[in-house]
Design an enzyme around this catalytic site. Structure first.
Site, PDB file in Angstrom:
ATOM      1  CD  GLU A  13      -1.323  -2.502   2.169  1.00  7.90           C
ATOM      2  OE1 GLU A  13      -2.217  -2.586   2.263  1.00  7.90           O
ATOM      3  OE2 GLU A  13      -0.709  -2.605   2.142  1.00  7.90           O
ATOM      4  CG  ASP A 100      -2.205  -3.020   5.920  1.00  6.54           C
ATOM      5  OD1 ASP A 100      -0.760  -3.991   6.136  1.00  6.54           O
ATOM      6  OD2 ASP A 100      -2.501  -2.671   6.292  1.00  6.54           O
ATOM      7  CG  ASP A 102      -6.773  -5.499   7.317  1.00  5.36           C
ATOM      8  OD1 ASP A 102      -6.979  -4.803   5.782  1.00  5.36           O
ATOM      9  OD2 ASP A 102      -6.938  -4.472   7.936  1.00  5.36           O
ATOM     10  CD  GLU A 104     -10.489  -1.283   3.738  1.00  2.45           C
ATOM     11  OE1 GLU A 104     -11.336  -0.525   2.710  1.00  2.45           O
ATOM     12  OE2 GLU A 104     -11.249  -1.587   4.626  1.00  2.45           O
ATOM     13  CE1 TYR A 326      -1.793  -3.703   9.160  1.00  3.85           C
ATOM     14  CE2 TYR A 326      -3.481  -5.412   9.194  1.00  3.85           C
ATOM     15  CZ  TYR A 326      -2.906  -4.529   8.937  1.00  3.85           C
ATOM     16  OH  TYR A 326      -4.317  -3.775   8.721  1.00  3.85           O
ATOM     17  NE  ARG A 328      -5.750   0.511  10.270  1.00  5.39           N
ATOM     18  CZ  ARG A 328      -5.296   0.213   9.138  1.00  5.39           C
ATOM     19  NH1 ARG A 328      -3.600   0.117   9.093  1.00  5.39           N
ATOM     20  NH2 ARG A 328      -5.172   2.039   9.210  1.00  5.39           N
ATOM     21  CG  HIS A 373      -3.909 -14.983  12.717  1.00  8.02           C
ATOM     22  ND1 HIS A 373      -5.305 -15.472  12.740  1.00  8.02           N
ATOM     23  CD2 HIS A 373      -4.644 -14.614  11.202  1.00  8.02           C
ATOM     24  CE1 HIS A 373      -6.181 -14.978  11.827  1.00  8.02           C
ATOM     25  NE2 HIS A 373      -5.477 -15.237  10.842  1.00  8.02           N
TER      26      HIS A 373
END
Length: 894
Positions: A13, A100, A102, A104, A326, A328, A373
């Site tokens: 990203e 990422d 997730d 998004e 990470y 989030r 995780h």
């Protein structure tokens, strides 16, 4: 010769992430940044493709008539990025999506594949930290794209669009322009409004007790509070009814007034005091789980005074730099390598006695803690401190918080001893409590903050002096103390995040943007650390509660979030849910159509606040009071922006109405001008005005009141001095030109040769001397010839210097014509070249610094078109002339 193909094109990203990963993968791979999403729903009418502009659903950006198909477009600023990615893919043997892990991130990856249409194999690599070993493991063990995660994200995006685009126009019509409704945003506002209404409805109760300062023999001293009198417990705050301010009906307590407490004091000072009972209990405290997104936001707000948005921005940079995992995540799980790293760290830095008996793992209470995780922790296996990593400023502080919390998870439990001593004095009993930390354990590394500013932290020592039963005590002081019960506290960012998470509203990864949005939209303002809802927020919440109650219902919103989780887990399909939400008799579309005509703007924008005789109305230009007179005439008075709904009293309202009727009262007459001086309030705060406003007269002179001066403290001499501004400070020693000092819209300033410099808070505009003024001007950065605060180094592409500057709106980094403002929590000294390059790249991707260039290019293109047209006309005329000439010649020859 054909260019040799690389193994793969890796897409992430952000540029920072790309550079870090590229360093680990080497020249076999090209690593590029997508700069976030490359496709999205249209942001406005200009972005809707011509082919669908006439469709009734086009303004929504979602085809509600065809299975809720989203209308995806490539924003203008992303077209260049997409082209670069397509060009790079031509030279790659495979496409590797490394966004990422997730919803998004999965969605960004899916959009990239859809846009790039690769003819080479596609792989998905995932990792929770950016370290060499993690990246290598991720590239060696790719997986397939998770279509369930993509579906959940797309459903969430469509839900948010339908909710916002159907309800927001109603708010514009019925309340005020530029407002917005949001699936989670509106519920968060309701939470704040409900608390404000509780504060308005609150009635305080008064009670008295006594505090004794007691001395043991020979020299110990401690405080004790009156507990019982004649065998009956003394009333405390918890015994009062918030709705009436009186004692609750079901409590059997003794309520003392001031007179009774004073009489009791006189009586007890004459009696003997002794220890009647001592109770002790041991307590063991276990470490807190490692950070999740939510708990990190809460603690950073409590301990570092960071907003949720600042916390997430800072954590994002730490993650992309490879310093933390990470950020989030709802999981409190720690990997084996993380536990080993933390245990080695504790053993080395604190000693073996501070290490827990065995590895400690935690279990998540979250229903859907699967998106990432592992908990937030320092990346890698070395557990380096912020100092060892060279981190400072906001990044250093936040990393330090994460480091300490992670280390504490593997530390021994803390052991505390609590002591409660009961003291008898005639028929009264006093109590004193003490706390002693017998073994600090994990407290050595980390103690969690508290939302109650008066509460003691877990590791605070407050032990009592040695005592035993029947010991005689001497009463040194006995003080009657009056108390008033307090209304429920307003939410801070930390407590709002905790409340939203507890009710299952939204997801922690979205809280930062939600809290930012409700402030940007004018629903909430900050008062210290408190989040105070505005009158506009109260009107909007009133409308939604009355006409769309399920859409702001906490349980309904939480159920929506759970449905999205179920979609991401592949347990349900998204289309039936979208049809149920939007269509049908109870669907959003039907509700909007049914209620639009029913909603009376006047009723919605009129707030009846308890205890206030005047009505509070929300107008298009702000809130105001309205009071009907005996003759039926309505009097109105504007409400100052800084007044909170729960803080208005009837006296305050009456005063504002009276001031409106009588007009402003001057604080005195200017002796030279012969005009009255007023202290008034306007959109930008308080100001002084010399004379009154007349229809045909000149505009009165005005000057802003300095922020450190309260309006009620303005004296006539001070007002005259301020109205005399700007004043001449002196002649500049180098140019001999005048240096002046004054107050403008942005506060006090000094001025020399068209260069303004702000006067700092510690200096006074009325007394600042020439030397200080010259220094401020010297340090001021003149546009076009600014002196950088810090040079970071040459840009890798063109060699031009990248530097940090100070601007009117704060510090920023600059490269060429691109300026990128530093986030509020970032200290200029802490900015690195790498970080600056990211900010510049992000600003460039959004079109920053290109407007003038585009305008110039467009002008040039228009001029070229005009010249071409002129030449073509000239050429045509010339050709016509030649043809005519030839024809004449031919005719003559015949």
């Amino acid at each position: 010769m054909a260019k040799k193909k690389v193994k793969g094109l890796v897409i992430v990203e952000s540029p920072a992430k790309a550079r870090k990963i590229s360093g680990y993968l080497g020249s076999d791979y090209i690593v590029l940044a997508s700069m976030g999403h490359v496709r999205d729903l249209p942001a406005g009418a200009a972005e809707i493709p011509a082919a669908v502009k006439k469709e009734p659903w086009s303004t929504l950006g979602v085809n509600v008539d065809s299975e809720f198909e989203p209308l995806y477009i490539i924003p203008k600023e992303k077209k260049k990025v997409v082209k670069e990615l397509k060009d790079a893919l031509k030279n790659a043997q495979e496409l590797i999506i490394a966004t990422d892990e997730d919803r998004e991130g999965e969605s960004i990856g899916w959009h990239l594949v859809e846009l790039l249409k690769p003819k080479v194999p596609v792989k998905r690599m995932v990792f929770s930290e950016i370290t060499k070993s993690a990246i290598q493991a991720a590239i060696d063990n790719p997986r397939e794209m998770d279509t369930d995660l993509v579906s959940a994200q797309e459903t969430r995006r469509v839900l948010d669009r339908l909710y916002g685009y159907r309800l927001s126009p109603l708010l514009w019509k019925k309340v005020a322009p530029k407002l917005s409704a949001g699936r989670v945003q509106s519920v968060a506002v309701r939470v704040l409004v409900r608390r404000e209404l509780e504060r308005i409805a609150f009635h305080s109760g008064t009670y008295w007790d006594l505090k004794a300062t007691l001395n043991t023999l020979p020299e110990g001293q401690f405080d004790a509070q009156l507990w019982t009198l004649g065998g009956k417990r003394i009333a405390a705050g918890k015994d009062f009814d918030e709705a009436t301010g009186k004692l609750k009906l079901d409590v059997d307590v003794l309520l003392l007034n001031e007179k009774e407490s004073l009489e009791l004091k006189d009586r007890l000072l004459k009696t003997d005091w002794n220890v009647s009972n001592i109770e002790e209990r041991q307590q063991v405290r276990k470490p807190y789980p490692p950070f999740t997104t939510s708990t990190l936001q809460q603690e950073a707000n409590r301990k570092l005074n960071m907003t949720a948005r600042q916390t997430m921005q800072t954590a994002q940079r730490l993650y992309e730099a490879g310093h933390i995992t990470y950020m989030r995540t709802d999981s409190v799980n720690l990997s084996t390598e993380a536990i080993d790293a933390a245990r080695n760290c504790v053993d080395t830095r604190y000693g073996h006695e501070y290490l827990s008996d065995g590895p400690r793992q935690f279990t998540s209470k979250s229903k859907n803690a699967q998106e990432a995780h592992e908990a937030i922790r320092p990346a890698g296996t070395e557990m380096k401190t912020a100092e060892e990593l060279g981190l400072s400023g906001g990044e250093g502080r936040l990393y330090g918080l994460i480091w300490k919390r992670t280390a504490a998870t593997q530390m021994a439990e803390a052991r505390l001893r609590f002591q409660t001593v009961t003291i008898a004095a005639d028929d009264a009993e006093f109590r004193a409590t003490g706390r002693h930390v017998e073994f600090p354990g994990f407290f050595r590394a980390y103690v969690e903050g508290t939302d109650d500013p008066e509460a003691a932290l877990d590791d605070q020592e407050s032990s009592l002096p040695p005592m035993k039963e029947a010991d005689k005590l001497r009463c040194g002081e006995l003080e009657p103390i009056g108390h008033e019960t307090k209304p429920p506290a307003r939410f801070t960012e930390a407590t709002l995040v905790r409340a939203l998470e507890a009710d299952g509203i939204g997801r922690p990864s979205t809280y930062a943007s939600i809290i930012g949005t409700i402030q940007d939209r004018g629903y909430v303002r900050k008062q210290g650390s408190q989040l105070v809802p505005t009158f506009t927020a109260m009107a909007v919440t009133k409308l939604l509660e009355q006409y769309f109650p399920n859409l702001v219902d906490y349980a309904f919103t939480a159920k929506m979030e759970q449905t999205l989780d179920d979609i991401s887990n592949g347990e349900i399909e998204s289309l039936p849910y979208l049809k149920e939400f939007y269509g049908g008799e109870e669907g959003l579309d039907s509700q909007v159509k049914t209620n639009e005509e029913k909603i009376d703007p006047r009723d919605i924008c009129t707030l009846d606040l308890e205890g206030i005789e005047s009505k509070v109305r929300v107008g298009r230009y702000g809130p105001y009071l309205q009071k009907e007179q005996e003759d039926g005439e309505n009097l109105t008075a504007s409400l100052p922006a800084e007044i909170s709904p729960a803080d208005i009293t009837n006296e305050m309202a009456e005063k504002l109405i009276k001031q409106k009727i009588e007009g402003p009262t001057p604080i005195g007459m200017h002796p030279e001008e012969g005009l009255p001086i007023f202290v008034l309030h306007g959109p930008f705060g308080y100001y002084m005005q010399l004379g009154e406003v007349t229809e045909d007269g000149p505009k009165p002179k005005r000057v802003s009141l300095p922020k450190n001066v309260e309006p009620e403290n303005v004296t006539l001499p001070l007002a005259m001095d301020l109205l005399s501004l700007p004043r001449t400070v002196g002649q500049h020693p180098e140019t001999d030109k005048v240096v002046k000092a004054g107050i403008g819209r942005f506060g006090p300033y000094v001025l020399h040769n068209k260069v303004y410099a702000s006067i700092p808070k510690e200096k006074d505009v009325l007394t600042i001397g020439l030397e200080d003024a010259v220094d401020l001007i010297k340090n001021k950065k003149v546009r076009g010839a600014a002196t950088p605060l810090k040079e970071l180094g040459p840009h890798p592409e063109d060699g031009e210097m990248v530097a940090v500057f100070e601007g009117r709106y704060g510090p920023y980094v600059k490269h060429g014509k691109i300026n990128a403002t530093l986030p509020k929590e970032t200290e200029p000294d802490s900015v690195t070249l790498e970080r600056a390059l990211d900010m510049i790249a992000e600003k460039a991707a959004k079109g920053g610094g290109t407007k003038k260039k585009k305008k110039k290019a467009a002008k040039k293109k228009a001029a070229k078109k005009k010249t071409t047209k002129k030449k073509a006309t000239k050429k045509k005329a010339g050709k016509k002339k030649t043809t005519k000439k030839k024809a004449t010649k031919k005719k003559t020859a015949s």
